[in-house]
Motif scaffolding. Sequence first.
Motif, mmCIF file in Angstrom:
data_model
loop_
_atom_site.group_PDB
_atom_site.id
_atom_site.type_symbol
_atom_site.label_atom_id
_atom_site.label_comp_id
_atom_site.label_asym_id
_atom_site.label_seq_id
_atom_site.Cartn_x
_atom_site.Cartn_y
_atom_site.Cartn_z
ATOM 1 N N VAL A 59 0.771 -0.731 -0.089
ATOM 2 C CA VAL A 59 -0.422 0.040 -0.199
ATOM 3 C C VAL A 59 0.798 1.394 0.174
ATOM 4 C CG1 VAL A 59 -2.031 -1.765 1.590
ATOM 5 C CG2 VAL A 59 -0.224 0.029 2.697
ATOM 6 N N LYS A 60 0.474 2.077 -0.411
ATOM 7 C CA LYS A 60 0.711 3.925 -0.196
ATOM 8 C C LYS A 60 0.162 4.269 0.666
ATOM 9 C CE LYS A 60 0.987 3.416 -5.331
ATOM 10 N NZ LYS A 60 0.245 4.285 -6.588
ATOM 11 N N GLY A 61 -0.619 4.073 2.042
ATOM 12 C CA GLY A 61 -0.951 5.210 2.079
ATOM 13 C C GLY A 61 -2.276 4.361 3.206
ATOM 14 N N PHE A 62 -3.098 4.529 4.472
ATOM 15 C CA PHE A 62 -3.837 4.977 4.621
ATOM 16 C C PHE A 62 -4.729 6.075 4.858
ATOM 17 C CE2 PHE A 62 -0.252 1.782 5.940
ATOM 18 C CZ PHE A 62 -1.007 0.227 6.189
ATOM 19 N N LEU A 63 -6.253 6.145 5.327
ATOM 20 C CA LEU A 63 -6.997 6.335 6.015
ATOM 21 C C LEU A 63 -7.626 6.166 7.511
ATOM 22 C CD1 LEU A 63 -9.164 8.146 2.503
ATOM 23 C CD2 LEU A 63 -7.626 9.185 4.120
ATOM 24 N N VAL A 64 -7.288 6.034 8.102
ATOM 25 C CA VAL A 64 -7.448 5.749 9.162
ATOM 26 C C VAL A 64 -8.520 6.519 9.460
ATOM 27 C CG1 VAL A 64 -6.694 5.952 12.100
ATOM 28 C CG2 VAL A 64 -5.085 5.069 10.020
ATOM 29 N N ILE A 65 -9.485 6.438 10.000
ATOM 30 C CA ILE A 65 -11.201 6.781 10.339
ATOM 31 C C ILE A 65 -11.863 6.804 11.192
ATOM 32 C CG2 ILE A 65 -12.764 7.930 9.710
ATOM 33 C CD1 ILE A 65 -12.005 7.216 6.550
ATOM 34 N N VAL A 116 -10.871 11.758 10.915
ATOM 35 C CA VAL A 116 -9.409 11.337 9.755
ATOM 36 C C VAL A 116 -7.978 11.447 10.078
ATOM 37 C CG1 VAL A 116 -9.438 10.971 6.827
ATOM 38 C CG2 VAL A 116 -11.042 11.322 8.107
ATOM 39 N N PHE A 117 -7.342 10.342 9.940
ATOM 40 C CA PHE A 117 -6.203 10.799 9.679
ATOM 41 C C PHE A 117 -5.107 9.714 8.980
ATOM 42 C CE2 PHE A 117 -7.367 11.497 13.742
ATOM 43 C CZ PHE A 117 -6.406 11.959 15.082
ATOM 44 N N LEU A 118 -4.645 10.785 7.447
ATOM 45 C CA LEU A 118 -4.136 10.075 6.162
ATOM 46 C C LEU A 118 -3.166 9.732 7.121
ATOM 47 C CD1 LEU A 118 -3.781 9.634 3.121
ATOM 48 C CD2 LEU A 118 -3.410 11.848 2.914
ATOM 49 N N LEU A 119 -2.250 8.798 6.612
ATOM 50 C CA LEU A 119 -0.989 8.169 6.359
ATOM 51 C C LEU A 119 -0.748 7.180 5.327
ATOM 52 C CD1 LEU A 119 -1.133 5.889 10.025
ATOM 53 C CD2 LEU A 119 -1.523 8.315 9.612
ATOM 54 N N GLU A 120 0.535 8.101 5.134
ATOM 55 C CA GLU A 120 1.780 7.339 4.224
ATOM 56 C C GLU A 120 2.609 6.503 4.448
ATOM 57 O OE1 GLU A 120 4.155 10.163 0.422
ATOM 58 O OE2 GLU A 120 3.984 11.254 1.907
ATOM 59 N N ILE A 125 -4.957 15.980 8.558
ATOM 60 C CA ILE A 125 -5.899 15.346 10.364
ATOM 61 C C ILE A 125 -6.929 16.100 10.089
ATOM 62 C CG2 ILE A 125 -6.283 15.299 12.343
ATOM 63 C CD1 ILE A 125 -2.860 15.332 12.284
ATOM 64 N N GLY A 126 -8.184 16.188 10.160
ATOM 65 C CA GLY A 126 -9.411 16.472 10.514
ATOM 66 C C GLY A 126 -10.869 15.406 9.863
ATOM 67 N N ALA A 127 -11.475 16.604 9.255
ATOM 68 C CA ALA A 127 -12.673 16.261 9.041
ATOM 69 C C ALA A 127 -12.701 15.464 7.371
ATOM 70 C CB ALA A 127 -13.769 17.540 8.559
ATOM 71 N N ILE A 128 -13.479 15.139 6.606
ATOM 72 C CA ILE A 128 -13.772 14.419 5.896
ATOM 73 C C ILE A 128 -14.369 15.268 4.249
ATOM 74 C CG2 ILE A 128 -14.728 13.108 4.044
ATOM 75 C CD1 ILE A 128 -15.163 10.429 6.732
ATOM 76 N N ASP A 129 -15.149 16.018 4.934
ATOM 77 C CA ASP A 129 -15.126 17.114 3.556
ATOM 78 C C ASP A 129 -16.157 18.702 4.095
ATOM 79 O OD1 ASP A 129 -17.781 16.841 4.105
ATOM 80 O OD2 ASP A 129 -17.912 15.445 2.793
ATOM 81 N N ASP A 130 -16.437 19.871 4.052
ATOM 82 C CA ASP A 130 -16.828 21.000 4.361
ATOM 83 C C ASP A 130 -18.327 20.941 4.524
ATOM 84 O OD1 ASP A 130 -17.744 20.921 2.350
ATOM 85 O OD2 ASP A 130 -16.919 22.873 2.377
ATOM 86 N N ASP A 189 -24.087 16.268 -1.622
ATOM 87 C CA ASP A 189 -24.438 17.273 -2.598
ATOM 88 C C ASP A 189 -24.129 18.894 -2.974
ATOM 89 O OD1 ASP A 189 -25.539 14.707 -4.169
ATOM 90 O OD2 ASP A 189 -27.522 15.094 -3.413
ATOM 91 N N GLU A 190 -23.758 18.606 -1.525
ATOM 92 C CA GLU A 190 -23.430 20.392 -1.538
ATOM 93 C C GLU A 190 -22.318 20.625 -0.705
ATOM 94 O OE1 GLU A 190 -26.520 22.140 0.741
ATOM 95 O OE2 GLU A 190 -28.366 22.102 -0.445
ATOM 96 N N VAL A 191 -21.301 19.766 -0.780
ATOM 97 C CA VAL A 191 -19.625 19.895 -0.610
ATOM 98 C C VAL A 191 -18.881 20.812 -1.682
ATOM 99 C CG1 VAL A 191 -17.527 19.011 -0.086
ATOM 100 C CG2 VAL A 191 -19.505 17.968 1.127
ATOM 101 N N GLU A 192 -18.053 21.912 -0.858
ATOM 102 C CA GLU A 192 -17.439 22.448 -1.925
ATOM 103 C C GLU A 192 -15.992 21.971 -1.344
ATOM 104 O OE1 GLU A 192 -18.073 26.338 -0.642
ATOM 105 O OE2 GLU A 192 -20.569 26.600 -1.326
ATOM 106 N N THR A 193 -15.522 21.812 -0.506
ATOM 107 C CA THR A 193 -14.106 21.236 -0.971
ATOM 108 C C THR A 193 -13.819 19.399 0.496
ATOM 109 O OG1 THR A 193 -13.751 23.761 -0.024
ATOM 110 C CG2 THR A 193 -12.060 21.703 0.515
ATOM 111 N N LYS A 194 -13.750 19.051 -1.313
ATOM 112 C CA LYS A 194 -13.503 17.370 -0.322
ATOM 113 C C LYS A 194 -12.190 17.309 0.493
ATOM 114 C CE LYS A 194 -16.672 15.062 -3.682
ATOM 115 N NZ LYS A 194 -16.543 14.942 -4.751
ATOM 116 N N TYR A 195 -11.643 17.513 1.295
ATOM 117 C CA TYR A 195 -10.733 17.684 2.352
ATOM 118 C C TYR A 195 -9.537 16.469 2.010
ATOM 119 C CZ TYR A 195 -12.471 21.878 4.852
ATOM 120 O OH TYR A 195 -13.310 22.909 5.010
ATOM 121 N N VAL A 196 -10.422 15.117 1.897
ATOM 122 C CA VAL A 196 -9.652 14.003 2.058
ATOM 123 C C VAL A 196 -9.306 13.651 0.815
ATOM 124 C CG1 VAL A 196 -9.478 11.373 3.075
ATOM 125 C CG2 VAL A 196 -10.708 13.220 4.520
#
Length: 205
Positions: free
Chosen positions: A57-63, A145-149, A160-165, A171-178
């Motif tokens: 793997v290249k990383g993990f999304l630990v949620i 959420v914690f994105l690990l490489e 580190i943080g939220a999935i989106d805003d 359907d109304e998400v503006e920024t997809k952080y993850v």
Amino acid sequence: MKVFKLLLLIIFAGTVTAFTILKHNYSEGYKIGDYATDFKLKNIDGKMVSLSDYKDVKGFLVIFTCNHCPYAVAYEDRIIALDAKYKPLGVPVIAINPNNPSAQPQDSYENMKIRAKEKGFTFPYLLDDGQKIYPQYGASRTPHVFLLEKTSKGNMVKYIGAIDDNYQNADEVETKYVEDAVNAMLKGEPIQIETTKAIGCSIKV
């Protein structure tokens, strides 16, 4: 006698203060650039799961997520979609329930199995038995959420943080952080937003 009692009081106060400082530092958890230690937690299929189990793997999304929290429930389909999109690219979702089942019975191990089957989870859903892992990460909400490489030195924390805003309406998400963070990581580019505030229910202890 008064002097003895005073000395005991001073020692006790110092001990409490030291404990509080240690607890505070520990609860701060990981920062961007830290290396996350591995864990070994029980999955809903009864097997123990560690990050080291994933060789290619290249990383993990630990949620950190759970059954009962309306925020976590609102994000379930999006978490499933994240796993479907990024697992083939080498970044699988690893979901962890950090809650104490005694404090929140809906988050018991048996109920975790039921919920995962109902929703058709395509990723491990692990129980943080004894609540030893979430404080190491510094998770405070569900979901968090914690994105690990995955690197030669270990699993580096990249986001580190939220999935989106918008937890209320996908359907109304503006920024997809993850997604933005994972896409940048996979391209070897700087992640523009490395941390956001996790929006969700407090972890039940």
